[in-house]
Motif scaffolding. Sequence first.
Motif, mmCIF file in Angstrom:
data_model
loop_
_atom_site.group_PDB
_atom_site.id
_atom_site.type_symbol
_atom_site.label_atom_id
_atom_site.label_comp_id
_atom_site.label_asym_id
_atom_site.label_seq_id
_atom_site.Cartn_x
_atom_site.Cartn_y
_atom_site.Cartn_z
ATOM 1 N N UNK A 16 0.848 -1.194 0.000
ATOM 2 C CA UNK A 16 0.000 0.000 0.000
ATOM 3 C C UNK A 16 0.880 1.239 0.000
ATOM 4 N N UNK A 17 0.417 2.286 -0.672
ATOM 5 C CA UNK A 17 1.165 3.549 -0.721
ATOM 6 C C UNK A 17 0.226 4.702 -0.359
ATOM 7 N N UNK A 18 0.691 5.557 0.521
ATOM 8 C CA UNK A 18 -0.075 6.735 0.929
ATOM 9 C C UNK A 18 0.607 7.969 0.353
ATOM 10 N N UNK A 19 -0.133 8.764 -0.406
ATOM 11 C CA UNK A 19 0.459 9.922 -1.078
ATOM 12 C C UNK A 19 -0.427 11.148 -0.878
ATOM 13 N N UNK A 20 0.205 12.307 -0.772
ATOM 14 C CA UNK A 20 -0.534 13.575 -0.681
ATOM 15 C C UNK A 20 -0.325 14.360 -1.970
ATOM 16 N N UNK A 21 -1.420 14.743 -2.606
ATOM 17 C CA UNK A 21 -1.369 15.521 -3.841
ATOM 18 C C UNK A 21 -1.564 16.990 -3.499
ATOM 19 N N UNK A 22 -0.494 17.765 -3.622
ATOM 20 C CA UNK A 22 -0.562 19.175 -3.244
ATOM 21 C C UNK A 22 -1.500 19.958 -4.155
ATOM 22 N N UNK A 23 -1.648 19.543 -5.410
ATOM 23 C CA UNK A 23 -2.478 20.280 -6.352
ATOM 24 C C UNK A 23 -3.966 20.130 -6.052
ATOM 25 N N UNK A 24 -4.388 18.930 -5.638
ATOM 26 C CA UNK A 24 -5.809 18.710 -5.369
ATOM 27 C C UNK A 24 -6.144 18.776 -3.888
ATOM 28 N N UNK A 25 -5.108 18.715 -3.030
ATOM 29 C CA UNK A 25 -5.350 18.731 -1.592
ATOM 30 C C UNK A 25 -5.796 17.393 -1.036
ATOM 31 N N UNK A 26 -5.773 16.345 -1.849
ATOM 32 C CA UNK A 26 -6.223 15.029 -1.418
ATOM 33 C C UNK A 26 -5.058 14.162 -0.936
ATOM 34 N N UNK A 27 -5.347 13.330 0.053
ATOM 35 C CA UNK A 27 -4.451 12.241 0.426
ATOM 36 C C UNK A 27 -5.040 10.959 -0.139
ATOM 37 N N UNK A 28 -4.273 10.247 -0.936
ATOM 38 C CA UNK A 28 -4.786 9.057 -1.621
ATOM 39 C C UNK A 28 -4.039 7.817 -1.157
ATOM 40 N N UNK A 29 -4.773 6.716 -1.144
ATOM 41 C CA UNK A 29 -4.200 5.414 -0.818
ATOM 42 C C UNK A 29 -4.180 4.587 -2.096
ATOM 43 N N UNK A 30 -3.003 4.116 -2.474
ATOM 44 C CA UNK A 30 -2.842 3.334 -3.704
ATOM 45 C C UNK A 30 -2.494 1.895 -3.351
ATOM 46 N N UNK A 31 -3.054 0.963 -4.123
ATOM 47 C CA UNK A 31 -2.774 -0.443 -3.904
ATOM 48 C C UNK A 31 -2.645 -1.197 -5.206
#
Length: 266
Positions: A16-31
């Motif tokens: 699992x990868x947790x990433x923060x997108x500064x452009x959209x303001x979202x924190x996303x979880x990738x799998x």
Amino acid sequence: RLPKALGRLLLEDPSLRLEHNAQTGQTTLAGMGRLHLEVAASRLKTLHQVDVDLGQPRVAYRETLSRSAEVQHRHIKQSGGPGQYAVLTLRVEPCELEFEFVDETRGGVLLREYVRGVEKGCRAAMTHGVLGGYPLSGVRVRLLDGDMHTNDSSEHVFEMAAAAAFQKACAQAAPVFLEPIMELHVHVPSDSGGAVIGDIGARRGQVLRVDAKGEAREIGAKVPLAELFSYAATLGGLSSGRGSFSMTLAEYAAVPRAEAAHLMSA
């Protein structure tokens, strides 16, 4: 409890990868697929008592201008407390750079620090477009003229006036949405190539090349990012689980009118 629970999930499952997108303001979880993420969400609820709703990541849209516009803006406040005085004429226009500021005033009509305030105000206003609030890109600002007051003008006053003038000018310069276009590389068995190409077309994509590699096909295309969510599941169905793909950002391009109308209403 969410940050702590996510931290534990990542320790338990390194895929699992947790990433923060500064452009959209979202924190996303990738799998590794939708099922993988559904299991992770279930574990958040059952093991950590954190209930979450699954949804698609936001697309990092941008805005730009399609023509030039010129405005004169007067920022004058004289009642109650210190006065504020700033008068300026701006022209905004499309350009190839992310942002460009050109001072075309003559004869010292504005002090250097006031010109600096104008540039700062325009740069600050670039972060919030007039269509949907997305960042602006590809804008040139020309400062054509201005007027100042001995006591009531300041760098800060010109910064505020420039931000307002910039927004007003952009609204008159036929702003348009830009969307990220991804360069998509797909590897599938030859008997799946036609179905994959058809699916790319249905996603507003443009097929650039199809190369034969023995019993496989390598397909290169450009597709809007907004059309590629859940693509892994679709490709798996089209190729009986034998397809793979990768994608990288290629460019930003104007959003078609139908999609732009949807963005403005969202």
